[in-house]
Design an enzyme around this catalytic site. Structure first.
Site, PDB file in Angstrom:
ATOM      1  N   PRO A 179       0.839  -1.207   0.000  1.00 20.47           N
ATOM      2  CA  PRO A 179       0.000   0.000   0.000  1.00 20.47           C
ATOM      3  C   PRO A 179       0.871   1.253   0.000  1.00 20.47           C
ATOM      4  CG  PRO A 179      -0.070  -1.113   2.152  1.00 20.47           C
ATOM      5  CD  PRO A 179       0.711  -1.991   1.224  1.00 20.47           C
ATOM      6  N   MET A 180       0.497   2.237  -0.800  1.00 24.15           N
ATOM      7  CA  MET A 180       1.229   3.518  -0.811  1.00 24.15           C
ATOM      8  C   MET A 180       0.245   4.658  -0.989  1.00 24.15           C
ATOM      9  SD  MET A 180       4.837   3.230  -2.880  1.00 24.15           S
ATOM     10  CE  MET A 180       4.305   2.074  -4.132  1.00 24.15           C
ATOM     11  N   CYS A 209       1.683   3.483   9.804  1.00 27.54           N
ATOM     12  CA  CYS A 209       1.872   4.824   9.254  1.00 27.54           C
ATOM     13  C   CYS A 209       2.547   5.729  10.291  1.00 27.54           C
ATOM     14  CB  CYS A 209       0.525   5.421   8.831  1.00 27.54           C
ATOM     15  SG  CYS A 209       0.727   7.091   8.186  1.00 27.54           S
ATOM     16  N   ASP A 229      12.831  -1.647   2.006  1.00 24.83           N
ATOM     17  CA  ASP A 229      14.042  -1.611   1.180  1.00 24.83           C
ATOM     18  C   ASP A 229      14.050  -2.676   0.082  1.00 24.83           C
ATOM     19  OD1 ASP A 229      14.840   0.465   2.745  1.00 24.83           O
ATOM     20  OD2 ASP A 229      16.256  -0.689   3.942  1.00 24.83           O
TER      21      ASP A 229
HETATM   22  C1  LIG Z   1       4.711   7.229  -0.675  1.00 31.99           C
HETATM   23  C2  LIG Z   1       4.475   6.113   0.310  1.00 31.99           C
HETATM   24  C3  LIG Z   1       3.204   5.924   0.809  1.00 31.99           C
HETATM   25  C4  LIG Z   1       2.959   4.872   1.712  1.00 31.99           C
HETATM   26  N1  LIG Z   1       1.692   4.649   2.148  1.00 31.99           N
HETATM   27  C5  LIG Z   1       1.430   3.564   2.917  1.00 31.99           C
HETATM   28  C6  LIG Z   1       0.082   3.232   3.246  1.00 31.99           C
HETATM   29  O1  LIG Z   1      -0.889   3.882   2.839  1.00 31.99           O
HETATM   30  N2  LIG Z   1      -0.102   2.146   4.042  1.00 31.99           N
HETATM   31  C7  LIG Z   1       0.951   1.366   4.500  1.00 31.99           C
HETATM   32  O2  LIG Z   1       0.735   0.386   5.209  1.00 31.99           O
HETATM   33  N3  LIG Z   1       2.220   1.665   4.185  1.00 31.99           N
HETATM   34  C8  LIG Z   1       2.469   2.714   3.393  1.00 31.99           C
HETATM   35  N4  LIG Z   1       3.759   2.979   3.009  1.00 31.99           N
HETATM   36  C9  LIG Z   1       4.831   2.073   3.453  1.00 31.99           C
HETATM   37  C10 LIG Z   1       5.111   0.998   2.401  1.00 31.99           C
HETATM   38  O3  LIG Z   1       4.010   0.168   2.200  1.00 31.99           O
HETATM   39  C11 LIG Z   1       6.340   0.138   2.776  1.00 31.99           C
HETATM   40  O4  LIG Z   1       6.054  -0.607   3.924  1.00 31.99           O
HETATM   41  C12 LIG Z   1       7.576   1.000   3.016  1.00 31.99           C
HETATM   42  O5  LIG Z   1       7.735   1.979   2.015  1.00 31.99           O
HETATM   43  C13 LIG Z   1       8.838   0.141   3.048  1.00 31.99           C
HETATM   44  O6  LIG Z   1       9.075  -0.437   1.816  1.00 31.99           O
HETATM   45  P1  LIG Z   1      10.193   0.121   0.784  1.00 31.99           P
HETATM   46  O7  LIG Z   1      11.405   0.468   1.628  1.00 31.99           O
HETATM   47  O8  LIG Z   1      10.406  -1.061  -0.123  1.00 31.99           O
HETATM   48  O9  LIG Z   1       9.635   1.318   0.127  1.00 31.99           O
HETATM   49  C14 LIG Z   1       4.026   4.031   2.135  1.00 31.99           C
HETATM   50  C15 LIG Z   1       5.305   4.264   1.635  1.00 31.99           C
HETATM   51  C16 LIG Z   1       5.539   5.280   0.729  1.00 31.99           C
HETATM   52  C17 LIG Z   1       6.932   5.459   0.199  1.00 31.99           C
END
Ligand SMILES: Cc1cc2nc3c(=O)[nH]c(=O)nc-3n(C[C@H](O)[C@H](O)[C@H](O)COP(=O)(O)O)c2cc1C
Length: 348
Positions: free
Chosen positions: A17-18, A106, A211
């Site tokens: 989710p993002m 979050c 990551d």
């Molecule tokens: C722009 C953005 C928005 C995010 N929004 C959410 C969200 O709505 N819900 C959630 O559980 N995590 C959210 N995350 C966290 C990501 O799901 C993920 O757990 C986190 O970015 C770590 O993964 P990564 O290092 O591969 O990016 C968000 C991350 C980013 C970068």
């Protein structure tokens, strides 16, 4: 409705989710590229509860026919509201819903200041109450409830394993762990050993997050932590091919392992050629992305395309000129002209 295990068995590499990124258009592209499952961005349960039929929270729930089923993530701190809204979602979305995920990770101040998101890691009892209430409201309808959380609030109060066990006991069907503390926001390193530790201490499936920026990161998350699934977040921005590449590498690794159980992922990775998009393929994806935004949200929503367009062009020569120009696009025609001009520049 399938169980979380079924989704994981079919394909354990999911789009995380993002908020502000995962709309229907982006999710469709990631699904087509090979994401096993996609998630909505987090949606406020309170927003749904107090809203008219057409507000922002509901816009976030717009699903496209090409992408279903989708997991819907909700956030909040009121078990009664969250349970009742989860039930409404299950009734409204039917088979288009994969399961309900609850955000407990979050880090944003305006969320945690209301006791929501990662603030719940400091209130395990309330977090468990929320899961139990939602399970009670939707479990009878055959819908699973999962949760996504972090390593803890901060280093001094690390409680990942205990928190995971509390949510499992409350009825969560699967748990996603992002290996950073709330205090880190997105800084520093996401700790994989903590994901492995949770996996050792709960019986429900565990999904690793944090990551995962390349196919190698995705597959090594599975191999190193023993997690049942992996979520890709920032690594998918402007790069839906990461799902194709991760599936290719995972498949190659599993095949080689059968032939030679001592082979390492590193060895398989060195010997495997992964699909790599040309700049023209990136441009095609960008055009298609814009068309999907127009289809699902209307031409006025093309502003959403700006950040995606910048991500698609990251690393290409002349990207800074493109980044500057993209801010003035307001129609499909503008975007097409800009992409064509950039194509001409790159093909010289
Ligand atoms: C722009 C953005 C928005 C995010 N929004 C959410 C969200 O709505 N819900 C959630 O559980 N995590 C959210 N995350 C966290 C990501 O799901 C993920 O757990 C986190 O970015 C770590 O993964 P990564 O290092 O591969 O990016 C968000 C991350 C980013 C970068």
């Amino acid at each position: 409705m399938s169980s979380v295990e079924t989704y994981l068995k079919e394909n354990p590499i999911w789009l995380a989710p993002m908020a502000g990124v995962n709309d229907a258009a982006f999710r469709v592209l990631c699904k087509e590229a090979g994401a096993g499952l996609t998630f909505t961005e987090m949606v406020s349960a309170k927003g749904l509860h107090y809203s008219s039929s057409n507000n922002n929270s509901r816009m976030l729930l717009k699903l496209a026919p090409e992408e279903v089923p989708v997991a819907v993530q909700i956030f909040g701190a009121d078990p009664t509201i969250m349970a009742s809204q989860a039930r409404v979602l299950v009734e409204q979305l039917g088979n288009n819903l994969a399961f309900i995920d609850v955000n407990m990770g979050c880090p944003v101040p305006k969320v945690v200041n209301k006791g929501e998101g990662s603030a719940l890691m400091r209130s395990s009892e309330l977090a468990a109450e929320i899961i139990a209430a939602i399970v009670e409201a939707v479990g009878g309808l055959g819908t699973c409830v999962t949760a996504k959380f972090r390593r803890g609030w901060d280093e001094e109060s690390e409680n990942t394993v205990a928190f995971a066990q509390t949510l499992e006991a409350a009825g969560a069907s699967a748990l996603t762990v992002h290996g950073r503390f709330r205090s880190q926001f997105y800084r520093g390193v996401s700790e994989r050993s903590v994901i492995a530790r949770v996996k050792e201490h709960v019986a429900v499936p565990v999904i690793g997050s944090g990551d995962v920026l390349t196919a190698y990161d995705a597959v090594s998350m599975l191999v190193e932590t023993g997690a049942d699934g992996v979520m890709i977040a920032r690594g998918a921005q402007g790069n839906p091919w990461i799902f194709t590449q991760s599936a290719e590498l995972l498949s190659a690794y599993r095949t080689e392992q059968k032939l030679n159980p001592t082979v390492t992922l590193e060895e398989v990775s060195r010997a495997t050629t992964l699909t790599t998009p040309t700049y023209r393929e990136r441009f095609d994806m960008m055009r298609r992305h814009a068309q999907l935004i127009e289809r699902y949200f209307g031409g006025k929503s093309l502003v959403r395309m700006r950040k995606h367009a910048i991500w698609y062009c990251a690393g290409l020569p002349g990207a800074s000129f493109f980044r500057h120009e993209i801010n003035s696009i307001s129609s499909m025609e503008d975007l097409t002209k800009l992409i064509d001009a950039y194509d001409t520049y790159l093909s010289r």
